[in-house]
Motif scaffolding. Structure first.
Motif, PDB file in Angstrom:
ATOM      1  N   TYR A   4      -2.209  -5.095   4.132  1.00 27.61           N
ATOM      2  CA  TYR A   4      -1.693  -3.658   3.855  1.00 27.61           C
ATOM      3  C   TYR A   4       0.004  -3.615   3.738  1.00 27.61           C
ATOM      4  O   TYR A   4       0.672  -4.326   4.324  1.00 27.61           O
ATOM      5  CB  TYR A   4      -2.043  -2.648   4.821  1.00 27.61           C
ATOM      6  CG  TYR A   4      -1.530  -1.279   4.539  1.00 27.61           C
ATOM      7  CD1 TYR A   4      -2.540  -0.443   3.702  1.00 27.61           C
ATOM      8  CD2 TYR A   4      -0.263  -0.621   5.032  1.00 27.61           C
ATOM      9  CE1 TYR A   4      -1.914   1.008   3.462  1.00 27.61           C
ATOM     10  CE2 TYR A   4      -0.098   0.727   4.852  1.00 27.61           C
ATOM     11  CZ  TYR A   4      -0.927   1.553   4.081  1.00 27.61           C
ATOM     12  OH  TYR A   4      -0.446   2.569   3.660  1.00 27.61           O
ATOM     13  N   HIS A  36      -3.696   2.500  -8.501  1.00 31.25           N
ATOM     14  CA  HIS A  36      -3.817   1.696  -7.368  1.00 31.25           C
ATOM     15  C   HIS A  36      -5.130   0.864  -7.655  1.00 31.25           C
ATOM     16  O   HIS A  36      -6.001   0.793  -6.577  1.00 31.25           O
ATOM     17  CB  HIS A  36      -4.226   2.809  -6.283  1.00 31.25           C
ATOM     18  CG  HIS A  36      -3.017   3.657  -5.879  1.00 31.25           C
ATOM     19  ND1 HIS A  36      -3.036   4.665  -5.332  1.00 31.25           N
ATOM     20  CD2 HIS A  36      -1.371   3.032  -5.668  1.00 31.25           C
ATOM     21  CE1 HIS A  36      -1.572   5.255  -4.945  1.00 31.25           C
ATOM     22  NE2 HIS A  36      -1.034   4.274  -5.340  1.00 31.25           N
ATOM     23  N   HIS A  70       0.010  -0.718  -0.596  1.00 33.47           N
ATOM     24  CA  HIS A  70      -0.041   0.747  -0.990  1.00 33.47           C
ATOM     25  C   HIS A  70       1.446   1.339  -1.280  1.00 33.47           C
ATOM     26  O   HIS A  70       2.153   1.495  -0.518  1.00 33.47           O
ATOM     27  CB  HIS A  70      -0.691   1.779  -0.226  1.00 33.47           C
ATOM     28  CG  HIS A  70      -0.901   3.303  -0.398  1.00 33.47           C
ATOM     29  ND1 HIS A  70       0.374   4.115  -0.190  1.00 33.47           N
ATOM     30  CD2 HIS A  70      -1.780   3.760  -1.223  1.00 33.47           C
ATOM     31  CE1 HIS A  70      -0.074   5.340  -0.772  1.00 33.47           C
ATOM     32  NE2 HIS A  70      -1.328   5.245  -1.209  1.00 33.47           N
TER      33      HIS A  70
END
Length: 203
Positions: A4, A36, A70
């Motif tokens: 992440y 995404h 992200h």
């Protein structure tokens, strides 16, 4: 394996990372987006297949399975991408395909974004095609963090704005298990066709 990336990550940095693929195909002035891709499994497949079926345009960013960065939607900017800039200049409206996972919303398809007429239009095509899902296009019923109405959200940048479509794992054919990240996703039957119909029937 990096799982992440902090929300302060820059879109430019993501695009420059090895293995990240940026896709743009310009057809009609109706566009589909999936920026995404790879992170939200199946979203790029849905966007690309719906665009191809409808003769619509598409923009996608696809991360490899080993990357889980992200970048918040409002940081996905054409300032760092000629491909995104060309897409946004070409299309009048867009539908951005996203994925989310919440146990209390396993069957909810959420339609946010600033173009509420388009949201109503897309919802009207999704309902008969996906009777096992609840299609929510009342913006007040969409959780605030998934409404996608920020002015810098790329789906709102086309001339007439757009719709942020949030899909649970079941609709995307995706697994929430980390062990399945990167595996091919098969969208629920009828989803791609309904989105393509929404694109071709939009005026």
């Amino acid at each position: 394996m990096k799982l992440y990336r902090a929300e302060s990550a820059l879109f430019e940095e993501l695009l420059g990372h090895p293995g990240v693929e940026e896709v743009v195909e310009l057809r009609s002035t109706f566009g589909f987006m999936a920026f995404h891709g790879g992170l939200e499994g199946g979203t790029e497949t849905i966007a690309r297949e719906a665009a191809e079926a409808a003769g619509a345009s598409v923009y996608a960013v696809v991360q490899p399975a080993t990357l889980r960065w992200h970048v918040p939607s409002h940081q996905v900017t054409p300032d760092y991408s000629d491909a995104l800039a060309a897409f946004l200049d070409h299309v009048d409206v867009a539908v951005a395909v996203h994925g989310y996972g919440r146990r209390d919303r396993a069957n909810h398809l959420l339609l946010g974004g600033q173009n509420r007429d388009l949201a109503t239009h897309v919802a009207a095509r999704l309902r008969p095609a996906l009777p096992e899902f609840e299609i929510i296009d009342d913006l007040d019923a969409v959780p605030p963090e998934m409404r996608g109405v920020h002015r810098d959200n790329p789906v709102n940048r086309p001339r007439r704005g757009g719709v942020q479509l949030e899909l649970p794992p079941r609709a995307r054919g995706a697994s929430p298990s980390p062990a399945d990240w990167g595996k091919e996703c098969t969208p629920t039957p009828g989803l791609v066709a309904a989105l393509a119909e929404a694109a071709t029937s939009w005026e």
